[in-house]
Design a protein around this motif. Structure first.
Motif, mmCIF file in Angstrom:
data_model
loop_
_atom_site.group_PDB
_atom_site.id
_atom_site.type_symbol
_atom_site.label_atom_id
_atom_site.label_comp_id
_atom_site.label_asym_id
_atom_site.label_seq_id
_atom_site.Cartn_x
_atom_site.Cartn_y
_atom_site.Cartn_z
ATOM 1 N N GLY A 1 3.215 16.026 5.855
ATOM 2 C CA GLY A 1 3.251 17.041 4.803
ATOM 3 C C GLY A 1 2.655 16.751 3.432
ATOM 4 O O GLY A 1 2.363 17.471 2.665
ATOM 5 N N ASP A 2 2.268 15.339 3.397
ATOM 6 C CA ASP A 2 1.589 14.933 2.073
ATOM 7 C C ASP A 2 0.308 15.603 2.131
ATOM 8 O O ASP A 2 -0.586 15.865 3.054
ATOM 9 N N LYS A 3 -0.467 15.864 0.955
ATOM 10 C CA LYS A 3 -1.696 16.378 0.741
ATOM 11 C C LYS A 3 -2.818 15.047 0.815
ATOM 12 O O LYS A 3 -2.581 14.198 0.174
ATOM 13 N N ALA A 4 -3.763 15.365 1.738
ATOM 14 C CA ALA A 4 -4.542 14.249 1.982
ATOM 15 C C ALA A 4 -5.685 14.342 0.791
ATOM 16 O O ALA A 4 -6.259 15.024 0.466
ATOM 17 N N VAL A 5 -5.642 12.985 0.031
ATOM 18 C CA VAL A 5 -6.615 12.962 -1.066
ATOM 19 C C VAL A 5 -7.514 11.583 -0.800
ATOM 20 O O VAL A 5 -6.806 10.675 -0.563
ATOM 21 N N TRP A 6 -8.646 11.746 -0.883
ATOM 22 C CA TRP A 6 -9.610 10.648 -0.936
ATOM 23 C C TRP A 6 -9.646 10.059 -2.177
ATOM 24 O O TRP A 6 -10.074 10.617 -3.040
ATOM 25 N N THR A 7 -9.224 8.514 -2.146
ATOM 26 C CA THR A 7 -8.883 8.173 -3.668
ATOM 27 C C THR A 7 -10.225 7.126 -3.957
ATOM 28 O O THR A 7 -10.506 6.773 -5.169
ATOM 29 N N GLY B 1 0.903 -1.290 0.000
ATOM 30 C CA GLY B 1 0.165 -0.109 -0.156
ATOM 31 C C GLY B 1 0.802 1.247 0.006
ATOM 32 O O GLY B 1 2.032 1.460 0.148
ATOM 33 N N ASN B 2 0.210 2.334 -0.409
ATOM 34 C CA ASN B 2 0.788 3.616 -0.277
ATOM 35 C C ASN B 2 1.056 4.244 0.916
ATOM 36 O O ASN B 2 0.157 3.960 2.055
ATOM 37 N N GLU B 3 2.226 4.836 1.217
ATOM 38 C CA GLU B 3 2.417 5.565 2.507
ATOM 39 C C GLU B 3 1.766 6.652 2.688
ATOM 40 O O GLU B 3 2.261 7.531 1.779
ATOM 41 N N TYR B 4 1.491 7.318 3.784
ATOM 42 C CA TYR B 4 1.280 8.591 4.151
ATOM 43 C C TYR B 4 2.213 9.340 4.948
ATOM 44 O O TYR B 4 2.568 8.745 5.832
ATOM 45 N N ARG B 5 3.030 10.427 4.373
ATOM 46 C CA ARG B 5 4.042 11.026 5.262
ATOM 47 C C ARG B 5 3.766 12.508 5.631
ATOM 48 O O ARG B 5 2.833 12.852 4.908
#
Length: 231
Positions: free
Chosen positions: A219-225, A213-217
């Protein structure tokens, strides 16, 4: 060295041909230690240990297979050992953390490559030795990221039913009440279920690798996919 994807493809192909064939100090206390086997320095007639098919001094394939069973974060420093039918272990490569990885046997049902922490190992040993209930005093962890075959989803003592193929997964070896927690009890290729539900050996079974899965770090922009079809 094979990647996990290549090894899994080989394992699935082998499984398709199967018929009905049959703290750290505590975890390692039952191991019998032999000379560490990390590289093949001599030629023998045993292809498993290099032999006439492998004189390039490559890593023992059993060690490679065992380390593919878990995430590299734990397997790179784990002890690798072969497990006999009675649960006794023979060390192939000494490790420095509390984990033990076993290469399993692709030609036998219910003998997959796996990596266990101390409580996971105690649970597995209890199951192999047929104890009435597991004796681990805390939740254990067992990785089987190469997949597995086994006889039953409901009876841990079943040794005769046809093989059930199971994909890469990991296990939390602690009693989970499926009904109370709203969890399923049937085999699936994604998600989680309680295996051996209603028995002393019930535990949480999770398909897939926890490292996918993709990691959230930060400062990343939160995007509902998630997307929905428009009517």
């Amino acid at each position: 060295m094979k990647t996990r994807r290549e090894f899994l493809a080989t394992t699935i192909a082998a499984a398709a041909l199967l018929t009905n064939s049959s703290g750290q100090a505590e975890a390692l206390s039952g191991l019998s230690t032999v000379d560490e086997i990390g590289r093949n320095d001599t030629v023998s007639n045993d292809p498993v240990s290099g032999g006439q098919y492998g004189t390039d001094k490559g890593e023992d394939p059993r060690i490679t297979r065992a380390r593919l069973a878990g995430p590299e974060q734990v397997t790179k420093d784990a002890t690798v050992a072969e497990m006999a039918a009675d649960g006794s272990l023979t060390v192939l490569a000494k490790g420095t953390n509390e984990w033990v990885c076993t290469p399993g046997n692709e030609n036998k049902i219910g003998v997959p490559p796996m990596c266990m922490n101390p409580m996971g190992m105690r649970w597995m040993m209890d199951a192999i030795q047929g104890k009435p209930k597991p004796t681990n005093t805390a939740p254990g962890m067992i990785y089987m990221l190469c997949g597995a075959t086994q006889r039953s989803n409901t009876n841990p003592a079943d040794k005769t039913s046809p093989a059930i193929p199971i994909g890469p997964h990991w296990m939390i070896t602690w009693p989970f009440d499926a009904a109370a927690n709203g969890l399923p009890t049937t085999v699936r290729d994604k998600g989680a279920w309680v295996m051996f539900a209603g028995t002393p050996y019930e535990y949480l079974h999770v398909c897939g690798s926890p490292w996918e899965g993709n990691e959230y770090r930060e400062g990343d922009k939160a995007v509902w996919t998630m997307s929905y079809p428009r009517h």
